[in-house]
Design a protein around this motif. Structure first.
Motif, short mmCIF file in Angstrom:
data_model
loop_
_atom_site.label_atom_id
_atom_site.label_comp_id
_atom_site.label_asym_id
_atom_site.label_seq_id
_atom_site.Cartn_x
_atom_site.Cartn_y
_atom_site.Cartn_z
N SER A 120 128.90 -71.24 -57.64
CA SER A 120 128.07 -70.28 -57.39
C SER A 120 127.16 -70.25 -58.75
CB SER A 120 128.80 -69.02 -57.44
OG SER A 120 130.17 -69.28 -56.33
N MET A 121 126.84 -70.69 -60.09
CA MET A 121 126.44 -70.45 -60.68
C MET A 121 124.82 -70.69 -60.30
SD MET A 121 128.33 -71.24 -64.21
CE MET A 121 127.09 -70.64 -64.57
N LYS A 122 123.79 -69.85 -60.93
CA LYS A 122 122.31 -70.37 -60.44
C LYS A 122 121.73 -71.74 -60.72
CE LYS A 122 121.21 -66.40 -58.91
NZ LYS A 122 119.76 -64.97 -59.17
N GLY A 164 119.43 -72.71 -70.40
CA GLY A 164 118.71 -71.99 -71.20
C GLY A 164 119.28 -70.52 -70.76
N HIS A 165 119.94 -69.94 -69.89
CA HIS A 165 120.61 -68.60 -70.05
C HIS A 165 119.72 -68.10 -71.23
CE1 HIS A 165 122.35 -64.80 -69.22
NE2 HIS A 165 122.91 -65.75 -68.12
N PRO A 166 119.31 -66.20 -71.13
CA PRO A 166 118.68 -65.92 -72.05
C PRO A 166 119.71 -65.51 -73.47
CG PRO A 166 118.42 -64.91 -69.97
CD PRO A 166 119.38 -66.20 -69.73
N ILE A 167 120.88 -64.87 -72.73
CA ILE A 167 121.92 -64.55 -73.88
C ILE A 167 121.98 -65.46 -74.52
CG2 ILE A 167 124.56 -65.85 -72.97
CD1 ILE A 167 125.47 -63.74 -73.21
N LEU A 168 121.60 -67.36 -74.41
CA LEU A 168 122.15 -67.99 -75.86
C LEU A 168 120.76 -67.65 -76.92
CD1 LEU A 168 122.08 -71.28 -73.59
CD2 LEU A 168 123.91 -69.12 -75.32
#
Length: 237
Positions: free
Chosen positions: A234-236, A176-180
């Protein structure tokens, strides 16, 4: 032509490559006076200065520079004969092989490589050495590492190199990252923070050089971690 042997050719190779008596001595682990004596022998055997003074440094003579490739080939060929003999006795030996690679390569190759080695040399030991900040060729030249597996073009000429596989890079983002939400472009890449993976603790690498040199853009590196497992953890979410 008499007056030299294989050992003297090794000295000749290293002197030409290093362009320095002190550096050649350090590389072959002998004293500078001993290396100077070998240089004197070489000058007598070949009737050539081999190294000539050029300002504050020394450079190979035209003759020495012209024969370097042939000397390297002779030394490599001689070493291969010794290696062939050693392979016959591997079953009775207990060597330690020291290798260096990143964690992904180790995860993929460590066990298959050990199993393959154990077939011919059941008493061998394999050590995967940690990454250092020095250039990849440095530990190979001082014998602290036997094999380096990695992507680098910065190798000294006497290091034997072979391509064993080709790799490629991918980016990883949380679901769901906005870059996608839109096509990924150099411009959209620099809008977000990044976790960089670097065994040497370096924040920037080839991606950053490409962004800066070809597009005039700079990524924001928020964190640098030493391996990919640490990056994933470490990723959210």
């Amino acid at each position: 032509m008499k007056g030299y042997d294989l050992d003297l050719l090794r000295y000749l190779q290293v002197l030409i490559e290093e362009e320095s008596v002190s550096l050649a001595a350090r590389r072959l682990k002998i004293s500078e006076p001993a290396m100077s004596r070998q240089l004197a022998k070489l000058r007598k055997a070949f009737a050539d200065p081999i190294l000539v003074q050029s300002g504050r440094r020394m450079t190979p003579s035209a003759f020495a520079a012209g024969i370097l490739n042939r000397v390297q080939n002779v030394v490599v060929a001689a070493d291969s004969l010794i290696e062939t003999r050693a392979l016959v006795n591997l079953a009775n030996m207990a060597p330690t092989f020291t290798l260096r690679a990143n964690d992904l390569v180790i995860a993929a190759l460590a066990l298959p490589l050990l199993e393959a080695l154990k077939k011919d040399c059941p008493r061998c030991e394999v050590i995967w050495a940690p990454e250092l900040d020095a250039a990849a060729s440095v530990p190979l030249r001082d014998d602290s590492v036997d094999l380096y597996i990695g992507a680098t073009e910065m190798m000294k000429p006497e290091i034997r190199r072979q391509t064993i596989f080709r790799d490629y890079m991918r980016g990883l983002v949380r679901k769901g990252h906005p870059i996608l939400a839109e096509p990924i472009t150099p411009e959209s890449m620099v809008r977000y923070d990044y976790i960089s993976v670097s065994r040497r603790g370096r924040a920037q690498g080839p991606i950053d050089w490409k962004l800066r040199n070809q597009h005039g853009l700079t990524r924001r590196i928020a964190m640098v971690v030493p391996n990919y497992h640490a990056m994933i953890e470490s990723m959210k979410n």
